[in-house]
Design a protein around this motif. Structure first.
Motif, short mmCIF file in Angstrom:
data_model
loop_
_atom_site.label_atom_id
_atom_site.label_comp_id
_atom_site.label_asym_id
_atom_site.label_seq_id
_atom_site.Cartn_x
_atom_site.Cartn_y
_atom_site.Cartn_z
N GLN A 68 0.82 -1.21 0.00
CA GLN A 68 0.00 0.00 0.00
C GLN A 68 0.86 1.26 0.00
OE1 GLN A 68 -2.66 -0.62 3.31
NE2 GLN A 68 -3.59 -2.39 2.32
N TRP A 69 1.99 1.22 0.70
CA TRP A 69 2.92 2.37 0.73
C TRP A 69 3.37 2.70 -0.69
CZ3 TRP A 69 7.72 3.93 -0.69
CH2 TRP A 69 8.29 5.00 -0.02
N TRP A 70 3.83 1.68 -1.42
CA TRP A 70 4.30 1.90 -2.80
C TRP A 70 3.14 2.30 -3.72
CZ3 TRP A 70 8.74 3.01 -4.85
CH2 TRP A 70 9.89 2.75 -4.11
N ASN A 71 1.96 1.78 -3.48
CA ASN A 71 0.81 2.14 -4.31
C ASN A 71 0.44 3.60 -4.13
OD1 ASN A 71 -1.11 1.40 -6.27
ND2 ASN A 71 -2.67 1.24 -4.69
N ARG A 72 0.64 4.15 -2.94
CA ARG A 72 0.41 5.58 -2.73
C ARG A 72 1.44 6.41 -3.48
NH1 ARG A 72 -0.46 3.87 2.51
NH2 ARG A 72 1.57 4.61 3.19
N LEU A 73 2.69 5.95 -3.50
CA LEU A 73 3.76 6.71 -4.15
C LEU A 73 3.72 6.57 -5.66
CD1 LEU A 73 6.15 8.40 -3.09
CD2 LEU A 73 7.57 6.39 -3.42
N LEU A 74 3.54 5.35 -6.15
CA LEU A 74 3.45 5.06 -7.58
C LEU A 74 2.20 4.21 -7.82
CD1 LEU A 74 7.11 4.09 -8.53
CD2 LEU A 74 5.84 6.08 -9.33
N LEU A 76 -0.69 1.95 -9.34
CA LEU A 76 -0.60 0.87 -10.32
C LEU A 76 -1.33 1.24 -11.61
CD1 LEU A 76 -1.23 -2.13 -7.99
CD2 LEU A 76 0.84 -1.72 -9.28
N ALA A 77 -0.72 0.88 -12.74
CA ALA A 77 -1.34 1.07 -14.05
C ALA A 77 -1.33 -0.27 -14.75
CB ALA A 77 -0.58 2.11 -14.85
N PRO A 78 -2.42 -1.04 -14.66
CA PRO A 78 -2.45 -2.35 -15.32
C PRO A 78 -2.55 -2.20 -16.83
CG PRO A 78 -4.55 -1.89 -14.29
CD PRO A 78 -3.64 -0.74 -13.93
N GLU A 79 -2.23 -3.29 -17.53
CA GLU A 79 -2.37 -3.30 -18.99
C GLU A 79 -3.83 -3.09 -19.35
OE1 GLU A 79 0.41 -6.22 -21.21
OE2 GLU A 79 -0.21 -7.21 -19.37
N GLY A 80 -4.09 -2.28 -20.35
CA GLY A 80 -5.45 -2.04 -20.79
C GLY A 80 -6.27 -1.33 -19.73
N CYS A 81 -7.54 -1.26 -19.91
CA CYS A 81 -8.41 -0.55 -18.97
C CYS A 81 -9.22 -1.49 -18.09
CB CYS A 81 -9.36 0.38 -19.73
SG CYS A 81 -8.51 1.71 -20.59
N SER A 104 -3.61 10.42 -19.11
CA SER A 104 -2.31 11.03 -19.38
C SER A 104 -1.27 10.61 -18.35
CB SER A 104 -2.42 12.56 -19.41
OG SER A 104 -2.89 13.02 -18.15
N ALA A 105 -1.70 10.39 -17.11
CA ALA A 105 -0.77 9.95 -16.07
C ALA A 105 -0.32 8.52 -16.32
CB ALA A 105 -1.41 10.06 -14.69
N VAL A 106 -1.21 7.71 -16.88
CA VAL A 106 -0.89 6.32 -17.14
C VAL A 106 0.24 6.20 -18.16
CG1 VAL A 106 -1.79 4.16 -18.08
CG2 VAL A 106 -3.15 5.50 -16.49
N MET A 112 3.40 2.72 -11.47
CA MET A 112 4.05 1.41 -11.47
C MET A 112 3.26 0.55 -12.43
SD MET A 112 4.96 -1.24 -8.37
CE MET A 112 5.77 0.01 -7.42
N LEU A 113 3.96 0.03 -13.44
CA LEU A 113 3.30 -0.78 -14.46
C LEU A 113 3.01 -2.17 -13.91
CD1 LEU A 113 5.57 0.22 -17.46
CD2 LEU A 113 3.32 1.16 -16.86
N LEU A 114 1.83 -2.65 -14.17
CA LEU A 114 1.42 -3.99 -13.76
C LEU A 114 1.33 -4.84 -15.01
CD1 LEU A 114 0.43 -5.89 -11.53
CD2 LEU A 114 -1.88 -5.04 -11.93
N ARG A 115 2.20 -5.84 -15.10
CA ARG A 115 2.27 -6.68 -16.28
C ARG A 115 2.27 -8.14 -15.87
NH1 ARG A 115 1.05 -2.43 -18.05
NH2 ARG A 115 2.15 -1.24 -19.60
N GLY A 116 1.69 -8.97 -16.71
CA GLY A 116 1.72 -10.40 -16.47
C GLY A 116 3.14 -10.93 -16.64
N ARG A 117 3.51 -11.90 -15.83
CA ARG A 117 4.85 -12.47 -15.90
C ARG A 117 4.77 -13.98 -15.93
NH1 ARG A 117 9.56 -9.34 -14.00
NH2 ARG A 117 10.46 -11.38 -14.22
#
Length: 185
Positions: A68-74, A76-81, A104-106, A112-117
């Protein structure tokens, strides 16, 4: 507070420590980084419009507080909408698309980009899912004999772990068994 603090390394841990120390009232915090930019091997660089991860690392923590700390700072921007799901340590939590960010922020570097791995282990000239799974695919790739040998070795390691763990080999044996952990008899 008038104490000086020097932090070596501007990766996530160093930057977090500096931020938290300044938030706690330390005014003289110096972060030293050998590279020309921050982020350590966890950073993503933009090269000719392509984002490239420097290290083969993924960000996760066992602590919800840290996540949650990192989510406040950066945020999450997942792929697509579509709505995404964060999965870690056997738990999952839905993440609303872009956490309310403007589109525009995305597109910027402020998220922080959220990508499948896909993580795999190359063993015996074959790829296995990681974390390891006892499933039909693994059984087919290993064969019944090796599956039994590795399974017994793993069970023995769980019943009688190496204590204290003093080496990387001890660590590997305790988690995978002697046959996969590397100890030669």
């Amino acid at each position: 507070m008038s104490n000086s603090v020097v932090i070596v390394g501007a990766g996530p841990a160093g930057l977090t420590a500096a931020y938290e120390l300044q938030s706690a009232g330390f005014s003289n915090v110096l972060v030293i980084e050998a590279d020309t930019q921050v982020g350590g091997i966890s950073r993503t660089v933009n090269y000719k419009g392509n984002r490239i991860d420097i290290g083969g690392h993924r960000f996760f923590s066992k602590s919800d507080w840290v996540m949650q700390w990192w989510n406040r700072l950066l945020p999450l921007a997942p792929e697509g909408c579509e709505k995404a799901v964060l999965q870690y340590q056997g738990m999952e939590r839905p993440v609303p698309a872009f956490n309310g960010l403007a589109s525009s922020a995305v597109d910027s570097d402020q998220v922080m980009l959220l990508r499948g791995r896909l993580s795999r282990i190359y063993f015996g000239k074959r790829f296995f899912d990681y974390p390891l799974k006892l499933n039909l695919d693994s059984l087919r790739k290993l064969g019944v004999r090796k599956t039994l040998v590795f399974g017994v070795s793993y069970a023995f390691a769980k019943l009688r772990p190496v204590k204290p763990e003093q080496t990387l080999q001890d660590f590997l044996i305790n988690r995978f068994g002697q046959k996969l952990g590397g100890r030669k008899n």
